[in-house]
Design a protein around this motif. Structure first.
Motif, PDB file in Angstrom:
ATOM      1  N   ARG A  36       0.832  -1.228   0.000  1.00  0.00           N
ATOM      2  CA  ARG A  36       0.000   0.000   0.000  1.00  0.00           C
ATOM      3  C   ARG A  36       0.861   1.270   0.000  1.00  0.00           C
ATOM      4  O   ARG A  36       0.567   2.233   0.727  1.00  0.00           O
ATOM      5  N   ASN A  37       1.871   1.337  -0.824  1.00  0.00           N
ATOM      6  CA  ASN A  37       2.705   2.548  -0.870  1.00  0.00           C
ATOM      7  C   ASN A  37       3.001   2.998  -2.291  1.00  0.00           C
ATOM      8  O   ASN A  37       4.032   3.607  -2.568  1.00  0.00           O
ATOM      9  N   VAL A  38       2.091   2.712  -3.232  1.00  0.00           N
ATOM     10  CA  VAL A  38       2.289   3.090  -4.633  1.00  0.00           C
ATOM     11  C   VAL A  38       1.862   4.545  -4.832  1.00  0.00           C
ATOM     12  O   VAL A  38       0.736   4.915  -4.458  1.00  0.00           O
ATOM     13  N   PRO A  39       2.701   5.405  -5.408  1.00  0.00           N
ATOM     14  CA  PRO A  39       2.335   6.811  -5.628  1.00  0.00           C
ATOM     15  C   PRO A  39       1.199   6.936  -6.636  1.00  0.00           C
ATOM     16  O   PRO A  39       1.000   6.050  -7.478  1.00  0.00           O
ATOM     17  N   PRO A  40       0.457   8.058  -6.599  1.00  0.00           N
ATOM     18  CA  PRO A  40      -0.748   8.185  -7.434  1.00  0.00           C
ATOM     19  C   PRO A  40      -0.488   8.130  -8.930  1.00  0.00           C
ATOM     20  O   PRO A  40      -1.286   7.560  -9.674  1.00  0.00           O
ATOM     21  N   LYS A  91     -13.061   5.710  -2.827  1.00  0.00           N
ATOM     22  CA  LYS A  91     -12.388   6.201  -1.619  1.00  0.00           C
ATOM     23  C   LYS A  91     -12.765   5.353  -0.409  1.00  0.00           C
ATOM     24  O   LYS A  91     -11.922   4.976   0.408  1.00  0.00           O
ATOM     25  N   LYS A  92     -14.071   5.059  -0.298  1.00  0.00           N
ATOM     26  CA  LYS A  92     -14.514   4.218   0.817  1.00  0.00           C
ATOM     27  C   LYS A  92     -13.913   2.825   0.707  1.00  0.00           C
ATOM     28  O   LYS A  92     -13.552   2.203   1.713  1.00  0.00           O
ATOM     29  N   LEU A  93     -13.785   2.338  -0.523  1.00  0.00           N
ATOM     30  CA  LEU A  93     -13.190   1.024  -0.734  1.00  0.00           C
ATOM     31  C   LEU A  93     -11.729   1.024  -0.288  1.00  0.00           C
ATOM     32  O   LEU A  93     -11.294   0.102   0.424  1.00  0.00           O
ATOM     33  N   ARG A  94     -10.972   2.043  -0.689  1.00  0.00           N
ATOM     34  CA  ARG A  94      -9.553   2.128  -0.312  1.00  0.00           C
ATOM     35  C   ARG A  94      -9.394   2.214   1.198  1.00  0.00           C
ATOM     36  O   ARG A  94      -8.546   1.524   1.790  1.00  0.00           O
ATOM     37  N   LEU A 260      -2.764   2.032  -3.561  1.00  0.00           N
ATOM     38  CA  LEU A 260      -2.434   3.467  -3.532  1.00  0.00           C
ATOM     39  C   LEU A 260      -1.934   3.866  -2.147  1.00  0.00           C
ATOM     40  O   LEU A 260      -2.444   3.401  -1.128  1.00  0.00           O
ATOM     41  N   ASP A 261      -0.945   4.774  -2.104  1.00  0.00           N
ATOM     42  CA  ASP A 261      -0.309   5.098  -0.827  1.00  0.00           C
ATOM     43  C   ASP A 261      -1.257   5.772   0.164  1.00  0.00           C
ATOM     44  O   ASP A 261      -1.269   5.429   1.352  1.00  0.00           O
ATOM     45  N   HIS A 262      -2.057   6.746  -0.298  1.00  0.00           N
ATOM     46  CA  HIS A 262      -2.989   7.428   0.601  1.00  0.00           C
ATOM     47  C   HIS A 262      -4.293   7.702  -0.137  1.00  0.00           C
ATOM     48  O   HIS A 262      -4.271   8.109  -1.305  1.00  0.00           O
ATOM     49  N   SER A 263      -5.418   7.547   0.541  1.00  0.00           N
ATOM     50  CA  SER A 263      -6.701   7.816  -0.112  1.00  0.00           C
ATOM     51  C   SER A 263      -6.845   9.289  -0.474  1.00  0.00           C
ATOM     52  O   SER A 263      -7.596   9.634  -1.384  1.00  0.00           O
ATOM     53  N   GLU A 264      -6.114  10.175   0.221  1.00  0.00           N
ATOM     54  CA  GLU A 264      -6.164  11.603  -0.105  1.00  0.00           C
ATOM     55  C   GLU A 264      -5.579  11.877  -1.486  1.00  0.00           C
ATOM     56  O   GLU A 264      -5.818  12.956  -2.059  1.00  0.00           O
TER      57      GLU A 264
END
Length: 467
Positions: A36-40, A91-94, A260-264
């Motif tokens: 879970r650290n892949v950049p956008p 987003k909710k899924l992530r 993805l690294d962050h949902s933001e």
């Protein structure tokens, strides 16, 4: 030269996949979701390359060649539906995937609200393997068709080469290798499609001359809408909107959101994803239209071979190899993701006693590749048809339940299983009775799943009130 440029591109992809070993950790979490650290930007390009597979290079160009401009509604409807799913569900899924520490699609469905729906997990795992297995076979078939046309190789050769490369870098680096190679493949895919588009346009004359030639193909070829009633047009477009919304039910694409690294960072993810998606889809439709002028003898060959045949006729050999590499990149960028999603389902959902075993997960990858290759070699099915069936089955099985989850619904395991089964049953029955000409069967299948939730939730509430 065509073969050399093709081989050089494939070796480049293999090297990029192998380099992912430098960041690999020998854990199932790293193998299945890249920690879970892949950049956008990387996740976005990977997701869109995975989404746009041999279906585009082979199936979509073949459809546009046969039907004309009205195929543009597949693009418009699909992207609108895809964006709607991204805004409503992803987003909710992530966030849920991270909070519940899940690494598979079945685990996501089973643990969304902190539950542990064991039967739902297993059923979802079985459906994922079955449907994604057919999807992977379609990707290997797409590669074999292109190599058969360009190099005269046996129809099985392309499938075997593709399966071998997918196994090589998936086995070595897992989902991280898949994501890294997907990003590289996305540039080759877009470059190859644009090169063919510009070359074809230049060979046919000015814009007005091309327009006149296209109009002369047939009375309906350049009509914006299919030759049907307005109700038929609306159903046609709605079917493809629902097809795009079905992206939420595709485990091989959803896993990119989970990695993805962050949902933001989803906003930045979408910029890369939809910009590339729109450009590539539009170029594909233009190439399909131009192919009808370059190869006017419609009906004398398989329309799904239009792209490799047009490449051979118009491009220098070195560019022919690039186009073929782009097509192969499209098939591999999807096939590796399909294989890894199946591996996750097999080890995390169907064999939970081995879910922590890194070795078992890698063995599962090899097994899934061999099964997908076997399906590809068993027949010469239409890539377009295979992908639409697999995509539709996944969408009708999973998207109604994900939609209910995203909107705050908390169905019981029994109701969730009824929704899965009902959506798939309606999809299959709709197709069996030949109603696909009216509307793509994913629409009634997804609506059936949502309707079953409303019906059985109401019954549950009445039973609780009486008790």
């Amino acid at each position: 030269m065509a073969m050399i440029s093709f081989i050089v591109c494939l070796l480049l992809f293999a090297v990029i996949g192998a380099l992912s070993m430098l960041k690999r950790q020998p854990t199932t979490s790293d193998y299945l979701i890249a920690g879970r650290n892949v950049p956008p930007w990387l996740a976005g390009l990977s997701a869109v390359a995975t989404n746009n597979s041999g279906y585009m290079f082979i199936g979509m160009i073949g459809l546009t060649y046969s039907t004309g401009l009205s195929s543009v509604w597949l693009m418009i409807g699909w992207i609108i539906g895809d964006l709607t799913a991204s805004l409503l569900i992803m987003k909710k899924l992530r966030d849920t995937a991270e909070a519940e520490h899940v690494h598979s699609f079945g685990g996501l469905l089973a643990q969304w609200h902190g539950t542990d729906y064991n039967m739902l997990r297993r059923v979802s795992g079985v459906l994922t393997i079955l449907f994604l297995g057919a999807y992977a076979a379609a990707q290997f078939t797409a590669g074999s068709k292109a190599l058969h046309v360009l190099f005269g190789w046996d129809a099985s050769t392309g499938a075997i080469i593709g399966a071998g490369l997918v196994l090589l870098y998936s086995y070595s680096g897992g989902i991280r290798a898949s994501i890294w190679t997907d990003a590289a493949q996305s540039f080759v895919m877009l470059g190859a499609m644009c090169a063919l588009m510009w070359t074809a346009a230049a060979s046919l004359g000015s814009g007005s001359e091309i327009s006149e030639q296209l109009i002369a193909v047939s009375p309906q070829f350049m009509h914006w809408f299919p030759d049907t009633s307005w109700l038929g047009v609306l159903l046609f477009i709605a079917g493809w909107v629902f097809a795009g919304f079905g992206v939420a039910g595709q485990p091989h694409i959803v896993i990119r959101y989970m990695a993805l690294d962050h949902s933001e960072n989803l906003g930045r993810f979408r910029v890369y994803y939809y910009t590339w998606f729109t450009l590539f889809y539009a170029a594909t439709i233009v190439v399909g239209l131009l192919a009808r002028l370059v190869l006017p003898d419609a009906g004398s060959f398989d329309a799904e071979l239009a792209l490799p045949m047009m490449s051979m006729q118009l491009l220098p050999e070195i560019w022919v190899g690039l186009v073929l590499a782009g097509l192969f990149a499209a098939t591999m960028s999807t096939a590796d993701s399909l294989v890894l999603s199946c591996s996750a389902s097999l080890t995390r959902d169907l064999l939970p006693e081995h879910k922590a075993s890194y070795t078992v997960t890698k063995v599962a990858t090899a097994v899934i590749v061999l099964v997908g290759l076997g399906l590809s070699l068993s027949g010469n099915q239409s890539v377009f048809a295979l992908v639409l069936i697999a995509w539709g089955l996944l969408a009708t099985a999973f998207v109604p339940l994900l939609t209910v989850y995203a909107l705050g619904g908390r169905p019981s395991e029994r109701v969730a299983l009824i929704m899965l089964g009902g959506g798939v049953a309606v999809f299959l029955l709709w197709r069996w009775y030949g109603l696909s000409q009216m509307v793509y069967e994913v629409l009634p299948g997804m609506l059936a799943g949502l309707l079953l939730f409303v019906i059985f939730r109401g019954r549950g509430k009445r039973a609780a009130h009486l008790a």
